[in-house]
Motif scaffolding. Sequence first.
Motif, mmCIF file in Angstrom:
data_model
loop_
_atom_site.group_PDB
_atom_site.id
_atom_site.type_symbol
_atom_site.label_atom_id
_atom_site.label_comp_id
_atom_site.label_asym_id
_atom_site.label_seq_id
_atom_site.Cartn_x
_atom_site.Cartn_y
_atom_site.Cartn_z
ATOM 1 N N HIS A 1 8.200 3.486 -15.304
ATOM 2 C CA HIS A 1 9.071 2.599 -14.157
ATOM 3 C C HIS A 1 8.387 1.247 -13.939
ATOM 4 N N PHE A 2 7.696 1.778 -12.955
ATOM 5 C CA PHE A 2 6.607 0.201 -12.255
ATOM 6 C C PHE A 2 5.484 -0.457 -13.708
ATOM 7 N N LEU A 3 4.848 0.565 -14.520
ATOM 8 C CA LEU A 3 4.525 -0.103 -16.450
ATOM 9 C C LEU A 3 4.786 -1.219 -16.626
ATOM 10 N N LYS A 4 6.468 -0.651 -16.890
ATOM 11 C CA LYS A 4 7.716 -1.311 -17.209
ATOM 12 C C LYS A 4 7.380 -2.435 -16.934
ATOM 13 N N LYS A 5 7.821 -2.323 -15.624
ATOM 14 C CA LYS A 5 8.481 -4.119 -14.168
ATOM 15 C C LYS A 5 7.170 -5.079 -14.273
ATOM 16 N N GLY A 6 6.111 -3.949 -14.112
ATOM 17 C CA GLY A 6 4.965 -5.170 -14.315
ATOM 18 C C GLY A 6 4.864 -6.165 -15.977
ATOM 19 N N ARG A 7 4.747 -5.401 -17.185
ATOM 20 C CA ARG A 7 4.950 -6.128 -18.128
ATOM 21 C C ARG A 7 5.726 -7.055 -17.622
ATOM 22 N N GLU A 8 7.384 -7.244 -17.278
ATOM 23 C CA GLU A 8 7.710 -7.761 -17.325
ATOM 24 C C GLU A 8 7.508 -8.758 -16.516
ATOM 25 N N ALA A 9 6.766 -8.690 -15.487
ATOM 26 C CA ALA A 9 6.671 -9.797 -14.345
ATOM 27 C C ALA A 9 5.545 -10.256 -15.119
ATOM 28 N N ALA A 10 4.707 -10.200 -16.419
ATOM 29 C CA ALA A 10 3.862 -10.929 -16.276
ATOM 30 C C ALA A 10 4.984 -11.636 -17.699
ATOM 31 N N GLU A 11 5.424 -11.098 -17.961
ATOM 32 C CA GLU A 11 6.165 -11.885 -18.848
ATOM 33 C C GLU A 11 7.051 -13.320 -18.790
ATOM 34 N N ALA A 12 7.371 -12.916 -17.219
ATOM 35 C CA ALA A 12 8.223 -13.839 -16.657
ATOM 36 C C ALA A 12 7.272 -14.861 -16.122
ATOM 37 N N ALA A 13 5.752 -14.514 -15.794
ATOM 38 C CA ALA A 13 5.027 -15.498 -15.415
ATOM 39 C C ALA A 13 4.538 -16.556 -15.859
ATOM 40 N N VAL A 14 3.995 -16.157 -17.290
ATOM 41 C CA VAL A 14 4.129 -16.387 -18.447
ATOM 42 C C VAL A 14 4.775 -17.629 -18.293
ATOM 43 N N GLN A 15 6.031 -17.088 -18.983
ATOM 44 C CA GLN A 15 7.799 -18.294 -18.908
ATOM 45 C C GLN A 15 7.465 -19.290 -17.623
ATOM 46 N N VAL A 16 7.434 -18.662 -16.924
ATOM 47 C CA VAL A 16 8.355 -19.497 -15.456
ATOM 48 C C VAL A 16 6.174 -20.439 -15.364
ATOM 49 N N GLY B 1 0.797 -1.026 0.045
ATOM 50 C CA GLY B 1 -0.473 0.412 -0.096
ATOM 51 C C GLY B 1 0.927 1.317 0.241
ATOM 52 N N TRP B 2 1.968 1.225 0.523
ATOM 53 C CA TRP B 2 2.578 2.742 -0.046
ATOM 54 C C TRP B 2 2.918 2.873 -0.989
ATOM 55 N N HIS B 3 2.747 3.880 -0.956
ATOM 56 C CA HIS B 3 3.082 4.544 -2.646
ATOM 57 C C HIS B 3 2.175 3.622 -3.910
ATOM 58 N N ALA B 4 1.109 3.520 -3.168
ATOM 59 C CA ALA B 4 0.157 2.643 -4.008
ATOM 60 C C ALA B 4 -0.450 3.199 -5.822
ATOM 61 N N ASP B 5 -0.519 4.940 -5.635
ATOM 62 C CA ASP B 5 -0.594 5.182 -7.067
ATOM 63 C C ASP B 5 0.940 5.194 -7.827
ATOM 64 N N ILE B 6 2.447 4.675 -7.765
ATOM 65 C CA ILE B 6 2.789 4.208 -7.932
ATOM 66 C C ILE B 6 2.924 2.536 -8.309
ATOM 67 N N VAL B 7 2.651 1.816 -7.168
ATOM 68 C CA VAL B 7 2.500 0.801 -6.743
ATOM 69 C C VAL B 7 1.789 -0.386 -8.418
ATOM 70 N N ASP B 8 0.439 0.579 -8.229
ATOM 71 C CA ASP B 8 -0.567 0.450 -8.368
ATOM 72 C C ASP B 8 -0.272 -0.132 -10.467
ATOM 73 N N GLN B 9 1.204 1.017 -10.875
ATOM 74 C CA GLN B 9 1.234 0.667 -11.956
ATOM 75 C C GLN B 9 1.649 -0.862 -12.809
ATOM 76 N N ALA B 10 2.254 -1.227 -11.825
ATOM 77 C CA ALA B 10 2.788 -2.712 -12.131
ATOM 78 C C ALA B 10 1.887 -3.015 -11.863
ATOM 79 N N LEU B 11 0.809 -3.009 -11.444
ATOM 80 C CA LEU B 11 -0.136 -4.330 -11.762
ATOM 81 C C LEU B 11 -1.139 -4.324 -13.018
ATOM 82 N N ALA B 12 -1.093 -2.704 -13.190
ATOM 83 C CA ALA B 12 -1.313 -1.981 -14.904
ATOM 84 C C ALA B 12 -1.128 -2.936 -15.720
ATOM 85 N N GLY B 13 0.667 -2.732 -15.668
ATOM 86 C CA GLY B 13 1.238 -3.685 -17.368
ATOM 87 C C GLY B 13 1.017 -5.430 -17.230
#
Length: 156
Positions: A125-140, A13-25
């Motif tokens: 940056h968090f949008l990008k990292k969320g996108r990268e995490a999705a690729e990793a999740a699908v691959q792994v 929850g800390w800095h949710a406005d930024i962290v939420d971008q990772a979920l969007a990505g």
Amino acid sequence: MTKSPRFAFIKAGWHADIVDQALAGFKERLAELGADADVAVFDVPGAFEMPLLAQKLAETGTYDAIAACALVVDGGIYRHDFVAQAVVEGLMNAGLKTGVPILSVSLTPHHFQPSVDHQEFYHAHFLKKGREAAEAAVQVAGVHAALPRMPTRAVA
């Protein structure tokens, strides 16, 4: 993978406005990949609470991979170093203990300032990292699904 993957996404929850971008990505990239994935979202107060929840979620056997996202900032008292290390180590241990891949999107910038420029940079940056995490999740998840299954032994 023959079934649609199921992922959990934990957000601090800390800095949710930024962290939420990772979920969007994360969700955006899954859609682009054509991954018909179910994503369950869980909110926790801060980064320190993520490893235990990740482990409990993994132990359910419901998820093919779990992503955990937080922004741990330097508040000037060096606490961030300890928190970041404990969180990443806790996430790794949870994955090793349960056998479920746990991905960290937990970042600790050296010079975070709550300014408009930093907000814009970290949102992107968090949008990008969320996108990268999705690729990793699908691959792994695919790699783990393809592993041969060990036969279960009958207990006498």
